[in-house]
Design a protein around this motif. Structure first.
Motif, PDB file in Angstrom:
ATOM      1  N   VAL A  11       0.937  -1.069   0.025  1.00  9.85           N
ATOM      2  CA  VAL A  11      -0.010   0.046   0.064  1.00  9.85           C
ATOM      3  C   VAL A  11       0.769   1.222  -0.033  1.00  9.85           C
ATOM      4  CG1 VAL A  11      -1.579   1.337   1.400  1.00  9.85           C
ATOM      5  CG2 VAL A  11      -1.891  -1.101   1.105  1.00  9.85           C
ATOM      6  N   ALA A  46       0.794  10.680   2.310  1.00  8.73           N
ATOM      7  CA  ALA A  46      -0.375  10.045   1.541  1.00  8.73           C
ATOM      8  C   ALA A  46      -0.436   8.592   1.453  1.00  8.73           C
ATOM      9  CB  ALA A  46      -0.438  10.424  -0.085  1.00  8.73           C
ATOM     10  N   ALA A  47       0.786   8.222   1.666  1.00  9.57           N
ATOM     11  CA  ALA A  47       1.211   6.578   1.897  1.00  9.57           C
ATOM     12  C   ALA A  47       0.677   6.242   3.358  1.00  9.57           C
ATOM     13  CB  ALA A  47       2.439   6.154   1.590  1.00  9.57           C
ATOM     14  N   ALA A 103      -3.034   5.971   3.531  1.00  5.64           N
ATOM     15  CA  ALA A 103      -3.555   5.040   2.893  1.00  5.64           C
ATOM     16  C   ALA A 103      -3.567   3.762   3.782  1.00  5.64           C
ATOM     17  CB  ALA A 103      -2.799   4.809   1.627  1.00  5.64           C
ATOM     18  N   THR A 113       0.931   9.333  -6.016  1.00  8.40           N
ATOM     19  CA  THR A 113       0.758  10.527  -5.379  1.00  8.40           C
ATOM     20  C   THR A 113       1.734  11.416  -6.302  1.00  8.40           C
ATOM     21  OG1 THR A 113      -0.184   9.649  -3.377  1.00  8.40           O
ATOM     22  CG2 THR A 113       0.516  11.944  -3.519  1.00  8.40           C
ATOM     23  N   ARG A 147       2.410   1.732  -3.566  1.00  7.89           N
ATOM     24  CA  ARG A 147       1.407   2.132  -4.652  1.00  7.89           C
ATOM     25  C   ARG A 147       1.043   3.546  -4.422  1.00  7.89           C
ATOM     26  NH1 ARG A 147      -0.452  -1.862  -7.736  1.00  7.89           N
ATOM     27  NH2 ARG A 147      -0.180  -3.936  -7.199  1.00  7.89           N
ATOM     28  N   THR A 148       0.803   3.839  -3.091  1.00 15.58           N
ATOM     29  CA  THR A 148       0.157   5.152  -2.789  1.00 15.58           C
ATOM     30  C   THR A 148       1.341   6.243  -3.252  1.00 15.58           C
ATOM     31  OG1 THR A 148      -0.993   4.057  -1.362  1.00 15.58           O
ATOM     32  CG2 THR A 148      -1.042   6.647  -1.182  1.00 15.58           C
TER      33      THR A 148
END
Lengths: 218, 250
Positions: free
Chosen positions: B54, B88-89, B92, B62, B57-58
């Motif tokens: 996660v 953001a990571a 998430a 971003t 990917r995040t």
């Protein structure tokens, strides 16, 4: 074009991270006879178990401080280099001075690691006694509690039959364990396996110790 | 032109204990920039492989949105968007933990991000692992070194309360010809622990490979995975290991 992976060279100068453990062993007169014989056999089992693991043998560092009187039997040495020498029992039980010696040795060892760019795991002190301190132990106990609180050290104590468990429980925040009979060999195999787990751990790992049920009780 | 190869391979200790590979990585290669993300899920966290994936990917998506929108950027904004990608990571992972009703620490992971352009290298780094670069003049440098606590098994993950203060963001206003991002499984093989400097003979074959001509990045990534799983490597490390190598060739 392609990459020739056989050309990739490793840095072979990097030392293994170290996992230091001080054995703080009561060798006062009351340990004479069968107890000291069993303790010596326990140390043999300890060494054999550690060298059975490739990483533990290079990473676990053993030091031995005996008390009755306080003596550094073995300064820090990696398990693969360690040869247990038989211990003899005599004298009283200067536990407080012995604990302070162990904590000083750990502080010094950390300096050596830092100076040499060696990473390390939290040091362990593993104390075994069959009696009660014959010296001032309160100051040593304060240092243990503080060092435990700051995560500077993990301090374990084991009482052989006849030990003053109440005092042991006042030295460390961890409850003292009571050795069943003279099961030193089982105890040291457990210690070896616990240190082996620590020496394999990577960042973020929390070490869950196996139950000491095979050799002791809380 | 930029090209990149990468692989994450399960360590022998995870093979033995039946744990999954808890490393994860991904990268985006465009004509103007490359973004790399790599994460090492903590061994103590129950489902850290989810946290690592996660996070990667995040952070990657971003950053890509931000780089597309804001390029070219002034220095401050580079640092800001890298920090925001970490934020953001973290959000998430938080969201996933809430949705799945698990504690966020179960998703504990490190995270490294690298943005490479023709005149800049921006790196954000939380936890252990390392980012190493080779510049135009040939010098090979550690850009960000492993960040460990006092003990070898201590690290501040993205899921920690104090992750923001542990995050290091650096920027080089220099043309990096080649960049390597590696997780801690490869640290002892490739970085000198006493000096923190890269072990140049470790990186040379990779850096030469990606800068001296076009390679088939897909098959070379497979070969990299085989190399990381090889006995030679596994004799030195029993942890999961990730290596991403990016290079620019004329």
């Amino acid at each position: 074009m392609s990459i020739d992976f056989s050309q990739v060279e490793f840095d072979v100068t990097n030392p293994e991270p170290r996992c230091p453990c001080v054995l703080l062993l009561d060798t006062s007169g009351s340990m004479g006879g069968k107890p000291i014989t069993e303790l010596n056999q326990g140390l043999q089992a300890f060494q054999s178990a550690l060298i059975a693991d490739e990483l533990a043998m290079m990473r676990v560092e053993i030091a031995i401080v005996t008390f009755g009187p306080v003596n550094v039997e073995q300064d820090f040495i990696t398990a693969d280099q360690y040869t247990p020498a038989p211990l003899a029992a005599s004298g009283v039980t200067p536990m407080g001075a012995a604990i302070e010696k162990a904590l000083d040795m750990i502080d010094d060892r950390k300096q050596v690691y830092k100076q040499n760019g060696i990473s390390y795991y939290r040091p362990w002190v593993f104390m075994v006694t069959d009696g009660a301190p014959t010296d001032q132990w309160m100051q040593a106990a304060e240092r243990v509690k503080q060092a435990e609180g700051n995560k500077k050290v993990a301090f374990f104590s084991v009482g052989v039959e006849g030990a003053n468990i109440e005092i042991l429980n006042n030295i460390s925040n961890r409850s003292a364990l009571k050795l069943r009979g003279l099961n030193f060999a089982e105890m040291f195999v457990w210690l070896s396996s616990s240190l082996t787990s620590v020496s394999h751990s990577t960042p973020g790992d929390e070490i869950t110790l196996e139950s000491p049920a095979g050799w002791g009780t809380v | 032109m930029w090209q990149a190869i990468g692989a994450s391979v399960k360590g022998t200790s995870h093979v033995r204990t039946g744990k999954p590979c808890q490393d994860y990585h991904n990268y985006i290669v465009t004509p103007n920039y490359v973004i790399v993300a790599a994460a090492d899920g903590l061994g103590s966290a129950a489902q850290s492989e989810i946290g690592a994936e996660v996070a990667v990917r995040t952070a990657l998506s971003t950053l890509q949105d931000d780089v597309r929108l804001y390029q070219p950027l002034i220095e401050d904004s580079w640092q800001r968007i890298v920090r925001e990608a970490f934020g953001a990571a973290r959000d998430a992972i938080d969201g996933r933990a809430v949705a799945n009703e698990v504690a966020i620490r179960d998703y504990g992971t490190t995270l490294m991000l690298a943005v490479i352009t023709h005149d800049r290298l921006v790196v954000g780094h939380l936890g252990d692992g390392a980012v190493v670069a080779q510049f135009d003049d040939g010098r090979v440098e550690t850009i960000t070194a492993p960040k460990q606590g006092e003990y070898a098994n201590e690290v501040t993950p993205l899921t920690a309360k104090d992750w923001e203060s542990a995050l290091e963001v650096t920027m080089q206003n220099d043309n990096a010809k080649a960049v390597a991002v590696l997780t801690d499984g490869l640290q002892n093989l490739s970085i000198n622990t006493a000096t923190g400097n890269p072990h140049a003979p470790f990186f040379a074959p990779f850096f030469n490979g990606v800068t001296q001509g076009v390679i088939d990045t897909i098959s070379t990534s497979t070969q990299l995975a085989d190399f990381l799983a090889s006995e030679r490597v596994c004799a030195k490390t029993d942890d999961d290991k990730t290596l991403v190598v990016v290079g620019e060739f004329a």
